[in-house]
Write a protein that holds these residues in place. Sequence first.
Motif, PDB file in Angstrom:
ATOM      1  N   PHE A   4       0.815  -1.256  -0.106  1.00  0.00           N
ATOM      2  CA  PHE A   4       0.039   0.112   0.007  1.00  0.00           C
ATOM      3  C   PHE A   4       0.935   1.038   0.037  1.00  0.00           C
ATOM      4  O   PHE A   4       0.535   2.204  -0.875  1.00  0.00           O
ATOM      5  CB  PHE A   4      -0.993   0.111   1.453  1.00  0.00           C
ATOM      6  CG  PHE A   4      -1.739   1.138   1.233  1.00  0.00           C
ATOM      7  CD1 PHE A   4      -2.835   1.331   0.363  1.00  0.00           C
ATOM      8  CD2 PHE A   4      -1.578   2.189   2.296  1.00  0.00           C
ATOM      9  CE1 PHE A   4      -3.874   2.406   0.432  1.00  0.00           C
ATOM     10  CE2 PHE A   4      -2.389   3.353   2.360  1.00  0.00           C
ATOM     11  CZ  PHE A   4      -3.567   3.341   1.336  1.00  0.00           C
ATOM     12  N   ALA A   5       1.982   1.390   0.638  1.00  0.00           N
ATOM     13  CA  ALA A   5       2.594   2.401   0.783  1.00  0.00           C
ATOM     14  C   ALA A   5       3.566   2.640  -0.417  1.00  0.00           C
ATOM     15  O   ALA A   5       3.624   3.739  -0.986  1.00  0.00           O
ATOM     16  CB  ALA A   5       3.625   2.182   1.971  1.00  0.00           C
ATOM     17  N   PHE A   6       3.910   1.479  -1.079  1.00  0.00           N
ATOM     18  CA  PHE A   6       4.621   1.450  -2.312  1.00  0.00           C
ATOM     19  C   PHE A   6       3.747   2.059  -3.492  1.00  0.00           C
ATOM     20  O   PHE A   6       3.915   3.076  -4.046  1.00  0.00           O
ATOM     21  CB  PHE A   6       4.995   0.128  -2.609  1.00  0.00           C
ATOM     22  CG  PHE A   6       5.830   0.117  -4.123  1.00  0.00           C
ATOM     23  CD1 PHE A   6       7.102   0.565  -4.188  1.00  0.00           C
ATOM     24  CD2 PHE A   6       5.111  -0.314  -5.235  1.00  0.00           C
ATOM     25  CE1 PHE A   6       7.522   0.778  -5.525  1.00  0.00           C
ATOM     26  CE2 PHE A   6       5.648  -0.363  -6.231  1.00  0.00           C
ATOM     27  CZ  PHE A   6       7.034   0.195  -6.712  1.00  0.00           C
ATOM     28  N   CYS A   7       2.255   1.581  -3.243  1.00  0.00           N
ATOM     29  CA  CYS A   7       1.459   1.970  -4.278  1.00  0.00           C
ATOM     30  C   CYS A   7       1.117   3.663  -4.150  1.00  0.00           C
ATOM     31  O   CYS A   7       1.017   4.637  -5.354  1.00  0.00           O
ATOM     32  CB  CYS A   7       0.210   1.374  -4.206  1.00  0.00           C
ATOM     33  SG  CYS A   7       0.342  -0.239  -4.831  1.00  0.00           S
ATOM     34  N   ALA A  11       1.935   6.510  -7.019  1.00  0.00           N
ATOM     35  CA  ALA A  11       1.053   7.279  -7.269  1.00  0.00           C
ATOM     36  C   ALA A  11       1.421   8.744  -7.421  1.00  0.00           C
ATOM     37  O   ALA A  11       1.144   9.619  -8.103  1.00  0.00           O
ATOM     38  CB  ALA A  11      -0.165   7.023  -6.451  1.00  0.00           C
ATOM     39  N   SER A  12       2.199   9.138  -6.217  1.00  0.00           N
ATOM     40  CA  SER A  12       2.455  10.391  -5.604  1.00  0.00           C
ATOM     41  C   SER A  12       3.563  11.014  -6.988  1.00  0.00           C
ATOM     42  O   SER A  12       3.598  12.162  -7.542  1.00  0.00           O
ATOM     43  CB  SER A  12       3.121  10.471  -4.603  1.00  0.00           C
ATOM     44  OG  SER A  12       2.207  10.195  -3.473  1.00  0.00           O
ATOM     45  N   LEU A  13       4.290  10.212  -7.062  1.00  0.00           N
ATOM     46  CA  LEU A  13       5.619  10.414  -7.955  1.00  0.00           C
ATOM     47  C   LEU A  13       4.991  10.530  -9.619  1.00  0.00           C
ATOM     48  O   LEU A  13       5.482  11.276 -10.477  1.00  0.00           O
ATOM     49  CB  LEU A  13       6.518   9.103  -8.239  1.00  0.00           C
ATOM     50  CG  LEU A  13       7.540   9.124  -6.880  1.00  0.00           C
ATOM     51  CD1 LEU A  13       8.511   7.816  -7.389  1.00  0.00           C
ATOM     52  CD2 LEU A  13       8.520  10.470  -7.043  1.00  0.00           C
ATOM     53  N   ALA A  14       3.950   9.733  -9.933  1.00  0.00           N
ATOM     54  CA  ALA A  14       3.121   9.905 -11.174  1.00  0.00           C
ATOM     55  C   ALA A  14       2.377  11.243 -11.259  1.00  0.00           C
ATOM     56  O   ALA A  14       2.514  11.752 -12.453  1.00  0.00           O
ATOM     57  CB  ALA A  14       2.137   8.640 -11.690  1.00  0.00           C
TER      58      ALA A  14
END
Length: 157
Positions: A4-7, A11-14
């Motif tokens: 979840f943290a990785f996602c 998503a933030s980087l995208a």
Amino acid sequence: MRLFAFCIILASLAAILLSVPAHAVQPDEVLEDPALEARARELSKDLRCLVCRNESIDESNADLARDLRLLVRERLVEGDSNEEVIDFVVDRYGEYVLLRPTTSGANWMLWAAGPIMLLIAGGMGFVYLRRREQAPRSAEAGLSEDERKRLQEILDE
């Protein structure tokens, strides 16, 4: 939990990468001379797209922005200096085409209006507080004898 943290991080980087402004300059607009193209890009960043309002012509995909980019490049190829190109575009489209308007002429009133209004509001607030501080305080008079009797009658009922 790690997934979840990785996602979330992904998503933030995208979102950050997608929010970077894309340049709308088409390949057929790019000048062969890299120095002239660099000058054209710098000038395009300071000119407003008249359709998109707060986008530079370098970022806008509007047809008018494309025409302005071509006009800037055309003037540079003809040998105009940066100031001459800007003056030409301003003469043709008005000062609104500048993303950073000048502070000369009647524009100084627009630049000065904000600080002047802030000073006026601060002065009015200061005067209000001083007058309020100096106003005579009305003595908090207690109840008169008649008012006390009437209050007692009401409470006794």
